[in-house]
Motif scaffolding. Sequence first.
Motif, PDB file in Angstrom:
ATOM      1  N   GLU A 280       0.879  -1.219   0.073  1.00 11.70           N
ATOM      2  CA  GLU A 280       0.010   0.135  -0.020  1.00 11.70           C
ATOM      3  C   GLU A 280       0.895   1.196  -0.051  1.00 11.70           C
ATOM      4  OE1 GLU A 280      -2.263  -0.286   3.516  1.00 11.70           O
ATOM      5  OE2 GLU A 280      -3.435  -1.844   2.823  1.00 11.70           O
ATOM      6  N   ASP A 543       4.032  -4.477   5.777  1.00 12.93           N
ATOM      7  CA  ASP A 543       3.316  -3.223   5.619  1.00 12.93           C
ATOM      8  C   ASP A 543       4.584  -2.437   5.401  1.00 12.93           C
ATOM      9  OD1 ASP A 543       2.004  -0.624   5.827  1.00 12.93           O
ATOM     10  OD2 ASP A 543       1.971  -0.507   8.259  1.00 12.93           O
ATOM     11  N   ASN A 547       1.813   2.046   7.329  1.00 14.34           N
ATOM     12  CA  ASN A 547       0.445   2.593   7.177  1.00 14.34           C
ATOM     13  C   ASN A 547      -0.329   1.974   8.733  1.00 14.34           C
ATOM     14  OD1 ASN A 547       0.263   4.151   4.944  1.00 14.34           O
ATOM     15  ND2 ASN A 547       0.431   2.353   3.730  1.00 14.34           N
TER      16      ASN A 547
END
Length: 783
Positions: A280, A543, A547
């Motif tokens: 992400e 991650d 985030n």
Amino acid sequence: MAIVEYPQGTPFPGVIGGTTDESSPAWPAPVRARAGAPNVVMVVLDDTGFGHLGCYGSPIATPNFDSLAASGLRFTNMHTTALCSPSRACIVTGRNHHSNGMAAITELATGFPGYNGVMPFENGLLSEALLEHGYNTFMVGKWHLVPSNQETAAGPYTRWPLGRGFERFYGFLGGDTSQWYPDLVYDNHQVEPPRRPEEGYHLTEDLIDKSMEFIADAKQIDPAKPFYLHLCFGATHAPHHVPKEFADKYAGAFDDGWDAYREKVFSRQKQLGIMPADAELSRHDPDVPDWDALPQDARRLFSRMMEVFAGFLDHTDHHLGRLLDFLRATGQLDNTIVMVISDNGASAEGGPTGTTNEAQFFNNAQEPLEESLKAIDELGGPEHFNHYPWGWTWAGNTPFRRWKRETYRGGSTDPFIVSWPAGIASKGVVRDQYAHIIDMVPTVLELLGIESPTAIRGVVQAPLHGVSFASALGDSTAPSRHHTQYFEMLGHRAIYKDGWRAVCPWPGPSFTEAGVGFGQPISSAKLSELDATGWELYHVAQDPAENHDLAADHRERLIAMIAAWYVEAGKYGVMPIDGSGLARMVSEKPQVALPRDHYTYRPNTQSIPYFASPHVLNRPHSITASVDIPDGGAEGVLLCQGTAAGGYSFYLKDGHLHYVHNYVGREQHTVTSPDVVPAGAHELRFEFEPTGKPDLPHGRGTPGRLQLYIDGDLVANADAPVTTPFILNPGALSCGANPGSPVTSDYASPFKFTGTLHEVSVDVGGELIHDPEAELRMHMARQ
């Protein structure tokens, strides 16, 4: 008769008789590298983010960096300290930055072992180690590893490059410099650039020229002798200086803004395998405005600022290509280990709106948008000292959070390329093993088959802190050997441990969320509060862009990692934790020369750095020159300080005596003698008499009367309604000439004085008014 050699330091193996005919000679063996030893080239970029190189997903053309990646490896998990001098100390020593005394840049040194800016000799440099194994050692470019008060001709020189194992040096000692008019040092002495900007000069090209020259000089004598080149570009640190044609290549390329840049780069990073397919993108930073919400003129200006930056990086890549072509043409590239790293993430020191002249930012005199727009076509040129706004900083660190000076991954995770065609079978692939810049030295030593020295020049050496990642170069499945790494930068803390990362941001996750800006001190009560509630936890193995804060879900793990941070802090000299900027800036530091009110300068001497020059701003002062004017007159600079970005100059032209004060490159206030200075011996004097008080918050220094005297007689005066309030940057002081960028357009540099100049004295007995916060901004921007 064959020459007999013996290892230096061992007994003489020959025969010593009464005469030579009954004796046998032997020679101490020269230090020679092992046959076939590879060359080593370290390329250190400045303020280049994870998302800036083409091979890391950027739209900026970097074909030569990309070619190194294609012939070698790209790492996705290489980490720095998040700041300049600290990272550079780690790269050359293999030890953590606090253990090197480099908690921050040398200008922010304080009187604690981890913070004093003095690299201990027990932490030997790679140059010192390789010198003992038969390598030539060359340092080219930015150093910034000597205490700032030791950057003058008074020395000491023990921590200049030649004092730390480099045989040759060509570059600059401080944190930044003009790319058009750089502050150059050659070995241990100051020099002027070989050409002028209008003749095509640029520092990056010059650094590559010198790199090739140093290598060629040595190789023509001993073709088999390997070399270590430590090449540290000024790029892409501000000022973003580049020939216009390189910036123009990117016309319109960034008109869709920083949000769009991040999306495109992140998508490309996934295609390249730099980021996992399910990764992400980090959140929109609260300190960065939405591009579409900006006025059209602001978008136009900010787009051009990014075009200039892109051209600057492209230009750097172009000249790196010249070095690679040289090594290829001379048959050396295949057996050269090349490592490319940036010292930290992209820089936010241009502030939210960027600047055409950092001197305005330092002096609280930021020009309005309409004034900046007038310079839009000149950005990148010699007239300006420009830096883009921090929206582009955030974009340049894609996909990570934040930027330089902070220990989120945007500040501390950087592109890292390793190429060694003859020694690494894998080509054009990605490595995800965790690494830190302290691992670079042990890796190079392992690749060269050299043990870390136990002593250098009689000084017992401290153990290396890094671990070699050599096993990962040939095996994508090799486990990471670096399991734990602490981070601390200006009170901003983090620790990595086997795929997890805990971060304690200071003063907060963003300035907007913290409600305060950079440089806030941390009290003991605040530290306790931060340790109880301020830490965030990220599973970066899943991650990578930090985030999802898992602190509440994994409390026991977080507590263990905080404890581990303190263990590492105790081991490497991190304490006491210091979040301040201003207090470090104004703290008392030992000086080579004690402060004084009277300074004497002579022509044909080295320029004086700003910090070692008399502080004339906001106080009464005088400049007195003792001269002989020949028949026919004389002209030239008597004393000047600064550049076209701001400063002052005391000079003769067309027979008349002149003084000019250049207010942050925006206004020039002058006074001129009405009559020609006649031939003969004279005392020429300038005096500044304050006529009001400064308006420091609004960037207006003390107004005053500019007065000219010849042999004690007042011959002219004029009023300056405003003067520079805080800082001249660049701010070198020169006697008898104006080398580099001219302070005024009234003459062309160097404008050397053509008469006889005996000496120039400066008196600063008046009260000094200064703003430590402005001085802090200047020093932090020079990282």
